[in-house]
Design a protein around this motif. Structure first.
Motif, mmCIF file in Angstrom:
data_model
loop_
_atom_site.group_PDB
_atom_site.id
_atom_site.type_symbol
_atom_site.label_atom_id
_atom_site.label_comp_id
_atom_site.label_asym_id
_atom_site.label_seq_id
_atom_site.Cartn_x
_atom_site.Cartn_y
_atom_site.Cartn_z
ATOM 1 N N TYR A 23 -6.488 -8.901 1.783
ATOM 2 C CA TYR A 23 -5.797 -9.885 2.614
ATOM 3 C C TYR A 23 -6.549 -11.222 2.573
ATOM 4 O O TYR A 23 -5.952 -12.289 2.451
ATOM 5 C CB TYR A 23 -5.689 -9.375 4.048
ATOM 6 C CG TYR A 23 -4.741 -10.174 4.932
ATOM 7 C CD1 TYR A 23 -3.424 -9.756 5.116
ATOM 8 C CD2 TYR A 23 -5.155 -11.331 5.571
ATOM 9 C CE1 TYR A 23 -2.554 -10.485 5.926
ATOM 10 C CE2 TYR A 23 -4.296 -12.064 6.370
ATOM 11 C CZ TYR A 23 -2.996 -11.629 6.551
ATOM 12 O OH TYR A 23 -2.138 -12.363 7.352
ATOM 13 N N TRP A 32 -5.974 -12.870 -0.712
ATOM 14 C CA TRP A 32 -4.626 -13.464 -0.740
ATOM 15 C C TRP A 32 -4.603 -14.787 0.024
ATOM 16 O O TRP A 32 -4.028 -15.769 -0.440
ATOM 17 C CB TRP A 32 -3.612 -12.492 -0.132
ATOM 18 C CG TRP A 32 -2.292 -13.144 0.131
ATOM 19 C CD1 TRP A 32 -1.361 -13.510 -0.794
ATOM 20 C CD2 TRP A 32 -1.792 -13.549 1.405
ATOM 21 N NE1 TRP A 32 -0.291 -14.115 -0.177
ATOM 22 C CE2 TRP A 32 -0.533 -14.153 1.174
ATOM 23 C CE3 TRP A 32 -2.267 -13.456 2.711
ATOM 24 C CZ2 TRP A 32 0.247 -14.663 2.203
ATOM 25 C CZ3 TRP A 32 -1.495 -13.957 3.743
ATOM 26 C CH2 TRP A 32 -0.259 -14.556 3.483
ATOM 27 N N GLU A 61 -2.356 -15.488 -4.325
ATOM 28 C CA GLU A 61 -1.891 -14.653 -5.432
ATOM 29 C C GLU A 61 -1.281 -13.347 -4.933
ATOM 30 O O GLU A 61 -1.878 -12.634 -4.115
ATOM 31 C CB GLU A 61 -3.046 -14.365 -6.386
ATOM 32 C CG GLU A 61 -3.565 -15.608 -7.099
ATOM 33 C CD GLU A 61 -4.615 -15.287 -8.142
ATOM 34 O OE1 GLU A 61 -4.545 -14.206 -8.751
ATOM 35 O OE2 GLU A 61 -5.516 -16.121 -8.343
ATOM 36 N N THR A 62 -0.105 -13.032 -5.441
ATOM 37 C CA THR A 62 0.645 -11.876 -4.953
ATOM 38 C C THR A 62 -0.014 -10.548 -5.312
ATOM 39 O O THR A 62 0.273 -9.529 -4.679
ATOM 40 C CB THR A 62 2.076 -11.889 -5.496
ATOM 41 O OG1 THR A 62 2.039 -11.931 -6.932
ATOM 42 C CG2 THR A 62 2.838 -13.106 -4.979
ATOM 43 N N TYR A 71 -2.874 -9.660 -4.671
ATOM 44 C CA TYR A 71 -3.658 -9.235 -3.512
ATOM 45 C C TYR A 71 -2.757 -8.802 -2.358
ATOM 46 O O TYR A 71 -3.035 -7.795 -1.687
ATOM 47 C CB TYR A 71 -4.599 -10.359 -3.078
ATOM 48 C CG TYR A 71 -5.621 -10.723 -4.123
ATOM 49 C CD1 TYR A 71 -6.570 -9.792 -4.537
ATOM 50 C CD2 TYR A 71 -5.641 -11.981 -4.705
ATOM 51 C CE1 TYR A 71 -7.512 -10.119 -5.505
ATOM 52 C CE2 TYR A 71 -6.574 -12.326 -5.667
ATOM 53 C CZ TYR A 71 -7.506 -11.385 -6.074
ATOM 54 O OH TYR A 71 -8.435 -11.706 -7.044
ATOM 55 N N SER A 72 -1.697 -9.523 -2.099
ATOM 56 C CA SER A 72 -0.777 -9.106 -1.040
ATOM 57 C C SER A 72 -0.079 -7.807 -1.421
ATOM 58 O O SER A 72 0.142 -6.939 -0.569
ATOM 59 C CB SER A 72 0.246 -10.207 -0.739
ATOM 60 O OG SER A 72 0.959 -10.585 -1.899
#
Length: 426
Positions: A351, A354, A359-360, A362-363
Protein backbone atom coordinates in the motif's frame (compact mmCIF):
# COMPACT_ATOMS: atom_id res chain seq x y z
CA UNK A 1 -13.24 9.07 2.14
CA UNK A 2 -10.77 11.96 2.31
CA UNK A 3 -8.13 10.79 -0.15
CA UNK A 4 -9.35 11.90 -3.59
CA UNK A 5 -6.79 9.93 -5.63
CA UNK A 6 -7.70 6.69 -3.88
CA UNK A 7 -9.24 5.15 -7.00
CA UNK A 8 -7.45 1.80 -6.69
CA UNK A 9 -9.33 1.06 -3.46
CA UNK A 10 -13.06 1.59 -3.15
CA UNK A 11 -15.17 2.06 -0.06
CA UNK A 12 -15.97 -1.63 0.21
CA UNK A 13 -12.26 -2.41 0.66
CA UNK A 14 -11.86 -0.04 3.60
CA UNK A 15 -15.16 -1.12 5.06
CA UNK A 16 -13.90 -4.70 5.02
CA UNK A 17 -10.66 -3.67 6.73
CA UNK A 18 -12.51 -1.75 9.41
CA UNK A 19 -14.94 -4.62 9.96
CA UNK A 20 -12.09 -7.10 10.38
CA UNK A 21 -10.43 -4.91 12.98
CA UNK A 22 -13.48 -3.93 15.01
CA UNK A 23 -15.49 -7.14 14.80
CA UNK A 24 -12.82 -9.82 14.74
CA UNK A 25 -9.31 -8.83 15.84
CA UNK A 26 -10.07 -6.61 18.84
CA UNK A 27 -12.87 -8.78 20.32
CA UNK A 28 -10.85 -11.98 19.96
CA UNK A 29 -8.05 -10.72 22.18
CA UNK A 30 -10.37 -9.04 24.65
CA UNK A 31 -12.09 -12.38 25.11
CA UNK A 32 -9.11 -14.73 25.08
CA UNK A 33 -5.86 -12.99 26.05
CA UNK A 34 -6.33 -11.72 29.61
CA UNK A 35 -5.45 -13.58 32.77
CA UNK A 36 -7.37 -11.84 35.55
CA UNK A 37 -6.50 -14.20 38.41
CA UNK A 38 -5.44 -12.21 41.49
CA UNK A 39 -1.67 -11.93 41.53
CA UNK A 40 -1.37 -13.26 37.98
CA UNK A 41 -2.86 -10.35 36.09
CA UNK A 42 -1.43 -10.13 32.60
CA UNK A 43 -1.67 -11.82 29.23
CA UNK A 44 -1.38 -15.54 28.60
CA UNK A 45 1.98 -16.53 27.17
CA UNK A 46 0.46 -19.26 25.02
CA UNK A 47 -2.96 -19.77 23.42
CA UNK A 48 -3.17 -22.93 21.31
CA UNK A 49 -4.69 -23.11 17.85
CA UNK A 50 -7.84 -24.53 19.47
CA UNK A 51 -8.03 -21.56 21.85
CA UNK A 52 -6.68 -23.23 25.00
CA UNK A 53 -4.65 -20.85 27.18
CA UNK A 54 -1.60 -22.03 29.14
CA UNK A 55 -1.94 -20.08 32.38
CA UNK A 56 1.54 -21.04 33.60
CA UNK A 57 3.59 -20.15 30.53
CA UNK A 58 6.09 -17.30 30.94
CA UNK A 59 4.97 -13.97 29.50
CA UNK A 60 7.01 -11.58 27.37
CA UNK A 61 7.33 -7.81 27.37
CA UNK A 62 6.94 -7.91 23.58
CA UNK A 63 3.47 -9.42 23.82
CA UNK A 64 2.36 -7.06 26.58
CA UNK A 65 3.71 -3.99 24.80
CA UNK A 66 2.02 -4.99 21.57
CA UNK A 67 -1.34 -5.15 23.30
CA UNK A 68 -0.60 -1.78 24.88
CA UNK A 69 0.12 -0.26 21.49
CA UNK A 70 -2.83 -1.79 19.62
CA UNK A 71 -5.56 -0.72 21.99
CA UNK A 72 -4.01 2.69 22.57
CA UNK A 73 -3.77 3.28 18.82
CA UNK A 74 -7.31 2.02 18.29
CA UNK A 75 -8.64 4.31 21.01
CA UNK A 76 -6.90 7.27 19.37
CA UNK A 77 -8.07 6.43 15.87
CA UNK A 78 -11.72 5.88 16.78
CA UNK A 79 -11.66 8.47 19.61
CA UNK A 80 -13.17 5.78 21.82
CA UNK A 81 -12.07 5.76 25.48
CA UNK A 82 -13.69 2.34 26.00
CA UNK A 83 -10.89 0.77 23.97
CA UNK A 84 -8.40 1.95 26.59
CA UNK A 85 -9.59 -0.74 29.01
CA UNK A 86 -7.20 -3.29 27.49
CA UNK A 87 -4.45 -0.68 27.22
CA UNK A 88 -4.88 0.26 30.88
CA UNK A 89 -4.59 -3.42 31.81
CA UNK A 90 -1.38 -3.75 29.76
CA UNK A 91 0.12 -0.58 31.22
CA UNK A 92 -0.52 -1.66 34.81
CA UNK A 93 1.05 -5.03 34.02
CA UNK A 94 4.19 -3.44 32.59
CA UNK A 95 4.66 -1.07 35.52
CA UNK A 96 3.94 -3.66 38.20
CA UNK A 97 5.62 -6.77 36.74
CA UNK A 98 8.09 -5.93 33.98
CA UNK A 99 9.69 -2.66 35.07
CA UNK A 100 13.08 -3.20 36.72
CA UNK A 101 12.86 -0.70 39.58
CA UNK A 102 16.52 -1.20 40.50
CA UNK A 103 18.21 -0.94 37.10
CA UNK A 104 15.58 0.64 34.89
CA UNK A 105 14.13 -0.76 31.70
CA UNK A 106 12.03 -3.91 31.46
CA UNK A 107 12.60 -7.62 31.86
CA UNK A 108 12.36 -9.73 28.72
CA UNK A 109 9.89 -12.12 30.35
CA UNK A 110 8.22 -12.86 33.66
CA UNK A 111 6.29 -15.70 35.26
CA UNK A 112 2.55 -15.21 35.84
CA UNK A 113 3.16 -13.89 39.37
CA UNK A 114 5.63 -11.29 38.10
CA UNK A 115 8.83 -13.08 39.07
CA UNK A 116 11.46 -12.32 36.41
CA UNK A 117 11.98 -15.26 34.09
CA UNK A 118 14.52 -13.84 31.63
CA UNK A 119 15.78 -10.66 33.22
CA UNK A 120 18.28 -9.46 30.61
CA UNK A 121 17.65 -6.27 28.70
CA UNK A 122 16.81 -7.57 25.23
CA UNK A 123 16.82 -4.41 23.14
CA UNK A 124 14.04 -5.66 20.86
CA UNK A 125 11.77 -5.89 23.92
CA UNK A 126 12.87 -2.51 25.27
CA UNK A 127 12.02 -0.97 21.89
CA UNK A 128 8.55 -2.46 21.81
CA UNK A 129 7.90 -1.26 25.32
CA UNK A 130 8.90 2.27 24.34
CA UNK A 131 6.69 1.98 21.25
CA UNK A 132 3.65 0.99 23.29
CA UNK A 133 4.24 3.40 26.16
CA UNK A 134 4.41 6.53 24.03
CA UNK A 135 1.26 5.52 22.10
CA UNK A 136 -0.54 4.96 25.40
CA UNK A 137 0.67 8.32 26.69
CA UNK A 138 -0.74 10.06 23.62
CA UNK A 139 -4.06 8.20 23.92
CA UNK A 140 -4.45 9.16 27.58
CA UNK A 141 -3.62 12.76 26.79
CA UNK A 142 -6.08 13.03 23.92
CA UNK A 143 -8.96 11.13 25.49
CA UNK A 144 -8.59 11.95 29.20
CA UNK A 145 -6.02 14.78 29.46
CA UNK A 146 -4.76 12.92 32.49
CA UNK A 147 -1.42 13.29 34.30
CA UNK A 148 -0.94 9.57 33.69
CA UNK A 149 0.01 10.49 30.13
CA UNK A 150 3.17 12.24 31.32
CA UNK A 151 4.04 9.32 33.59
CA UNK A 152 3.77 6.87 30.69
CA UNK A 153 5.78 9.11 28.38
CA UNK A 154 8.50 9.49 30.99
CA UNK A 155 8.81 5.70 31.14
CA UNK A 156 9.20 5.72 27.35
CA UNK A 157 11.87 8.41 27.59
CA UNK A 158 13.66 6.44 30.29
CA UNK A 159 13.94 3.52 27.87
CA UNK A 160 15.16 5.82 25.11
CA UNK A 161 17.88 7.20 27.40
CA UNK A 162 18.96 3.72 28.49
CA UNK A 163 19.24 2.58 24.88
CA UNK A 164 21.29 5.62 23.95
CA UNK A 165 23.58 5.14 26.93
CA UNK A 166 24.08 1.38 26.93
CA UNK A 167 22.86 -0.19 23.67
CA UNK A 168 24.01 2.30 21.04
CA UNK A 169 27.31 1.48 19.35
CA UNK A 170 29.09 4.88 19.30
CA UNK A 171 31.75 3.66 16.90
CA UNK A 172 29.90 1.86 14.11
CA UNK A 173 26.33 2.88 14.81
CA UNK A 174 23.18 0.90 15.42
CA UNK A 175 22.06 -0.90 18.54
CA UNK A 176 23.24 -4.07 20.22
CA UNK A 177 21.01 -7.08 20.64
CA UNK A 178 21.07 -7.27 24.42
CA UNK A 179 22.59 -6.14 27.70
CA UNK A 180 22.66 -7.87 31.06
CA UNK A 181 19.99 -7.02 33.63
CA UNK A 182 22.11 -4.14 34.97
CA UNK A 183 22.84 -2.91 31.42
CA UNK A 184 26.41 -4.24 31.44
CA UNK A 185 27.72 -6.17 28.39
CA UNK A 186 26.59 -9.76 27.92
CA UNK A 187 27.42 -12.65 25.60
CA UNK A 188 23.81 -13.84 25.73
CA UNK A 189 22.52 -11.84 22.79
CA UNK A 190 20.08 -14.27 21.19
CA UNK A 191 16.54 -13.00 20.60
CA UNK A 192 14.75 -16.31 20.01
CA UNK A 193 15.53 -19.93 19.08
CA UNK A 194 15.03 -18.93 15.43
CA UNK A 195 17.75 -16.27 15.62
CA UNK A 196 21.54 -16.16 15.76
CA UNK A 197 23.49 -15.24 18.88
CA UNK A 198 25.21 -12.20 17.41
CA UNK A 199 25.87 -8.60 18.51
CA UNK A 200 23.61 -6.86 15.96
CA UNK A 201 20.60 -7.75 13.87
CA UNK A 202 18.29 -6.19 11.34
CA UNK A 203 15.22 -7.11 13.37
CA UNK A 204 16.26 -5.32 16.55
CA UNK A 205 17.43 -2.20 14.74
CA UNK A 206 14.29 -2.12 12.60
CA UNK A 207 12.09 -2.05 15.67
CA UNK A 208 14.23 0.49 17.49
CA UNK A 209 13.63 2.67 14.43
CA UNK A 210 9.91 1.98 14.65
CA UNK A 211 9.86 2.89 18.36
CA UNK A 212 11.84 6.08 17.86
CA UNK A 213 9.53 7.12 15.02
CA UNK A 214 6.53 6.80 17.32
CA UNK A 215 8.32 8.53 20.18
CA UNK A 216 9.23 11.42 17.90
CA UNK A 217 5.62 11.64 16.68
CA UNK A 218 3.91 11.49 20.08
CA UNK A 219 6.20 13.63 22.26
CA UNK A 220 4.51 16.94 21.31
CA UNK A 221 1.09 15.39 21.93
CA UNK A 222 1.95 14.86 25.60
CA UNK A 223 4.39 17.66 26.40
CA UNK A 224 3.71 21.25 25.37
CA UNK A 225 7.43 21.97 25.20
CA UNK A 226 9.23 18.89 23.92
CA UNK A 227 11.45 20.64 21.40
CA UNK A 228 14.82 19.77 22.93
CA UNK A 229 14.25 16.09 23.68
CA UNK A 230 12.37 15.67 20.41
CA UNK A 231 15.38 17.01 18.54
CA UNK A 232 17.57 14.43 20.28
CA UNK A 233 15.19 11.62 19.35
CA UNK A 234 15.07 12.95 15.80
CA UNK A 235 18.86 12.85 15.53
CA UNK A 236 18.89 9.26 16.82
CA UNK A 237 16.18 8.30 14.36
CA UNK A 238 17.88 9.89 11.36
CA UNK A 239 21.15 8.15 12.24
CA UNK A 240 19.36 4.79 12.41
CA UNK A 241 17.68 5.37 9.04
CA UNK A 242 21.14 5.87 7.53
CA UNK A 243 22.53 2.79 9.27
CA UNK A 244 19.64 0.76 7.86
CA UNK A 245 20.20 1.97 4.30
CA UNK A 246 23.99 1.95 4.36
CA UNK A 247 24.78 -1.12 6.49
CA UNK A 248 21.76 -3.38 6.89
CA UNK A 249 20.45 -3.15 3.34
CA UNK A 250 22.46 -5.40 1.02
CA UNK A 251 23.35 -4.90 -2.67
CA UNK A 252 20.62 -7.37 -3.69
CA UNK A 253 17.93 -5.02 -2.24
CA UNK A 254 17.24 -7.39 0.65
CA UNK A 255 18.00 -6.62 4.27
CA UNK A 256 20.74 -8.64 5.92
CA UNK A 257 19.61 -10.49 9.03
CA UNK A 258 22.58 -10.95 11.38
CA UNK A 259 25.81 -8.96 11.75
CA UNK A 260 29.02 -8.61 13.71
CA UNK A 261 29.94 -5.32 15.39
CA UNK A 262 31.33 -3.91 12.12
CA UNK A 263 28.15 -4.72 10.17
CA UNK A 264 29.68 -7.66 8.33
CA UNK A 265 26.82 -10.06 7.44
CA UNK A 266 26.85 -13.40 9.26
CA UNK A 267 24.23 -15.13 7.11
CA UNK A 268 22.69 -14.90 3.65
CA UNK A 269 19.12 -15.45 4.82
CA UNK A 270 16.41 -13.40 3.12
CA UNK A 271 13.26 -12.67 5.11
CA UNK A 272 10.60 -11.43 2.72
CA UNK A 273 8.32 -10.20 5.49
CA UNK A 274 11.05 -8.11 7.05
CA UNK A 275 11.99 -6.66 3.67
CA UNK A 276 8.50 -5.39 2.91
CA UNK A 277 8.01 -4.23 6.51
CA UNK A 278 11.29 -2.30 6.42
CA UNK A 279 10.32 -0.54 3.20
CA UNK A 280 7.36 1.23 4.73
CA UNK A 281 8.88 1.74 8.20
CA UNK A 282 11.85 3.50 6.60
CA UNK A 283 9.54 5.79 4.66
CA UNK A 284 7.40 6.43 7.73
CA UNK A 285 10.50 7.46 9.67
CA UNK A 286 11.74 10.03 7.16
CA UNK A 287 8.22 11.39 6.62
CA UNK A 288 7.83 11.96 10.36
CA UNK A 289 11.23 13.68 10.45
CA UNK A 290 10.13 15.92 7.57
CA UNK A 291 13.72 15.75 6.34
CA UNK A 292 13.34 16.45 2.62
CA UNK A 293 16.99 15.78 1.90
CA UNK A 294 16.89 12.39 3.59
CA UNK A 295 13.58 11.58 1.88
CA UNK A 296 15.13 12.38 -1.48
CA UNK A 297 18.14 10.21 -0.67
CA UNK A 298 16.22 7.08 0.23
CA UNK A 299 13.01 7.28 -1.83
CA UNK A 300 14.23 5.14 -4.72
CA UNK A 301 15.80 2.71 -2.25
CA UNK A 302 12.50 2.25 -0.43
CA UNK A 303 10.69 1.60 -3.70
CA UNK A 304 13.39 -0.83 -4.83
CA UNK A 305 13.08 -2.85 -1.60
CA UNK A 306 9.29 -3.08 -2.02
CA UNK A 307 9.62 -3.99 -5.70
CA UNK A 308 12.16 -6.73 -4.94
CA UNK A 309 9.91 -8.16 -2.22
CA UNK A 310 7.03 -8.20 -4.70
CA UNK A 311 9.07 -9.83 -7.46
CA UNK A 312 10.89 -12.41 -5.34
CA UNK A 313 8.84 -13.03 -2.20
CA UNK A 314 5.22 -12.71 -3.32
CA UNK A 315 3.28 -15.72 -4.58
CA UNK A 316 1.43 -14.03 -7.44
CA UNK A 317 -0.67 -17.08 -8.24
CA UNK A 318 -2.19 -17.29 -4.76
CA UNK A 319 -1.75 -13.69 -3.63
CA UNK A 320 0.33 -14.07 -0.48
CA UNK A 321 3.80 -13.45 0.92
CA UNK A 322 6.21 -16.34 1.40
CA UNK A 323 8.53 -16.68 4.37
CA UNK A 324 12.27 -16.90 3.73
CA UNK A 325 15.13 -18.11 1.56
CA UNK A 326 18.39 -19.27 3.07
CA UNK A 327 21.35 -21.56 2.55
CA UNK A 328 21.31 -25.00 4.14
CA UNK A 329 23.83 -27.85 3.77
CA UNK A 330 21.66 -29.28 1.00
CA UNK A 331 21.52 -25.95 -0.83
CA UNK A 332 19.13 -23.01 -0.98
CA UNK A 333 15.92 -23.64 0.95
CA UNK A 334 12.77 -21.63 0.32
CA UNK A 335 10.15 -21.65 3.10
CA UNK A 336 6.76 -21.08 1.48
CA UNK A 337 4.80 -21.05 4.73
CA UNK A 338 2.33 -18.20 4.89
CA UNK A 339 3.01 -16.62 8.29
CA UNK A 340 0.41 -14.19 9.64
CA UNK A 341 2.74 -11.24 10.18
CA UNK A 342 4.26 -11.53 6.69
CA UNK A 343 0.79 -11.16 5.22
CA UNK A 344 0.02 -8.17 7.41
CA UNK A 345 3.25 -6.37 6.56
CA UNK A 346 2.76 -7.10 2.87
CA UNK A 347 -0.47 -5.11 3.06
CA UNK A 348 1.32 -2.14 4.63
CA UNK A 349 4.36 -2.28 2.38
CA UNK A 350 2.55 -2.65 -0.92
CA UNK A 351 0.00 0.00 0.00
CA UNK A 352 2.84 2.37 0.86
CA UNK A 353 4.61 1.58 -2.42
CA UNK A 354 1.37 2.25 -4.30
CA UNK A 355 1.01 5.61 -2.55
CA UNK A 356 4.60 6.48 -3.45
CA UNK A 357 4.44 5.41 -7.10
CA UNK A 358 0.80 5.09 -8.16
CA UNK A 359 1.71 1.79 -9.83
CA UNK A 360 -1.14 -0.70 -10.05
CA UNK A 361 1.13 -3.70 -9.46
CA UNK A 362 1.27 -2.66 -5.82
CA UNK A 363 -2.45 -2.00 -5.40
CA UNK A 364 -3.19 -5.29 -7.19
CA UNK A 365 -0.87 -7.10 -4.77
CA UNK A 366 -2.67 -5.45 -1.85
CA UNK A 367 -6.06 -6.61 -3.09
CA UNK A 368 -4.78 -10.13 -3.72
CA UNK A 369 -3.19 -10.26 -0.28
CA UNK A 370 -6.40 -9.13 1.43
CA UNK A 371 -8.34 -11.83 -0.40
CA UNK A 372 -5.82 -14.43 0.77
CA UNK A 373 -6.08 -13.21 4.35
CA UNK A 374 -9.87 -13.31 4.45
CA UNK A 375 -10.13 -16.66 2.67
CA UNK A 376 -7.19 -18.58 4.16
CA UNK A 377 -5.22 -16.77 6.90
CA UNK A 378 -8.31 -15.86 8.92
CA UNK A 379 -9.92 -18.46 11.17
CA UNK A 380 -13.47 -17.91 9.97
CA UNK A 381 -14.98 -20.10 12.67
CA UNK A 382 -13.22 -18.97 15.85
CA UNK A 383 -11.80 -15.59 14.88
CA UNK A 384 -8.36 -13.99 14.48
CA UNK A 385 -5.74 -15.16 11.96
CA UNK A 386 -3.96 -18.47 11.90
CA UNK A 387 -0.31 -18.18 12.88
CA UNK A 388 0.82 -20.18 9.85
CA UNK A 389 -0.88 -21.58 6.77
CA UNK A 390 0.70 -24.06 4.35
CA UNK A 391 0.96 -23.66 0.59
CA UNK A 392 -2.40 -25.38 0.13
CA UNK A 393 -4.19 -22.94 2.43
CA UNK A 394 -4.42 -25.30 5.40
CA UNK A 395 -3.69 -23.92 8.90
CA UNK A 396 -0.69 -25.32 10.73
CA UNK A 397 -2.46 -26.32 13.93
CA UNK A 398 0.73 -27.01 15.89
CA UNK A 399 1.40 -23.25 15.96
CA UNK A 400 -0.14 -21.13 18.70
CA UNK A 401 -3.04 -18.85 17.83
CA UNK A 402 -1.62 -16.34 20.30
CA UNK A 403 1.07 -15.77 22.87
CA UNK A 404 4.46 -14.21 23.40
CA UNK A 405 4.97 -13.32 19.73
CA UNK A 406 1.51 -13.38 18.20
CA UNK A 407 -0.87 -10.70 19.43
CA UNK A 408 -3.14 -8.02 17.99
CA UNK A 409 -0.19 -5.97 16.71
CA UNK A 410 0.75 -6.90 13.13
CA UNK A 411 -2.73 -7.45 11.75
CA UNK A 412 -4.27 -4.78 13.96
CA UNK A 413 -1.65 -2.29 12.83
CA UNK A 414 -2.33 -3.12 9.19
CA UNK A 415 -6.00 -2.29 9.61
CA UNK A 416 -5.25 0.94 11.45
CA UNK A 417 -2.55 1.96 8.98
CA UNK A 418 -4.81 1.53 5.97
CA UNK A 419 -7.72 3.31 7.63
CA UNK A 420 -5.48 6.17 8.74
CA UNK A 421 -3.77 6.62 5.39
CA UNK A 422 -7.03 6.53 3.43
CA UNK A 423 -8.93 8.80 5.80
CA UNK A 424 -11.80 6.32 5.66
CA UNK A 425 -14.55 7.12 8.11
CA UNK A 426 -17.62 4.92 8.24
Amino acid sequence: MKQENNKAFDESFYKSVEHEFINDILPFWEKNACDTRPGCEGFYGSISSSGLADAEAPRSIVMTSRFLWTYSAAARHFKNPALLKMADFAYRTIVSKYWDSENGGVYWSVLPDGTPCVSKKQIYGEAFCCYGLCEYAAAIKELHNDALSEEAMNYALDIYNFLEKYALDPEDGGYLEACAQNWSPTDDMILSPKDMNCPKSMNTNLHVMEAYTNLYRTLPVVFSDAKAIRAEVGDSLAALVRITVENILQPNAHLGMFFDMKWNPLSDEISYGHDIEASWLLWEAVCELEDEELKSEIKETVIKVAETALNEGFDHENGCMENFLRSEPEGKVRDRTRVWWNQAEAMNGFYNAWEMTGETKYSDACHAEWNWILNHQKDRENGEWWNEVDVNGNPVLTEDKGGNWKTSYHNGRTCLELLHRSGYDS
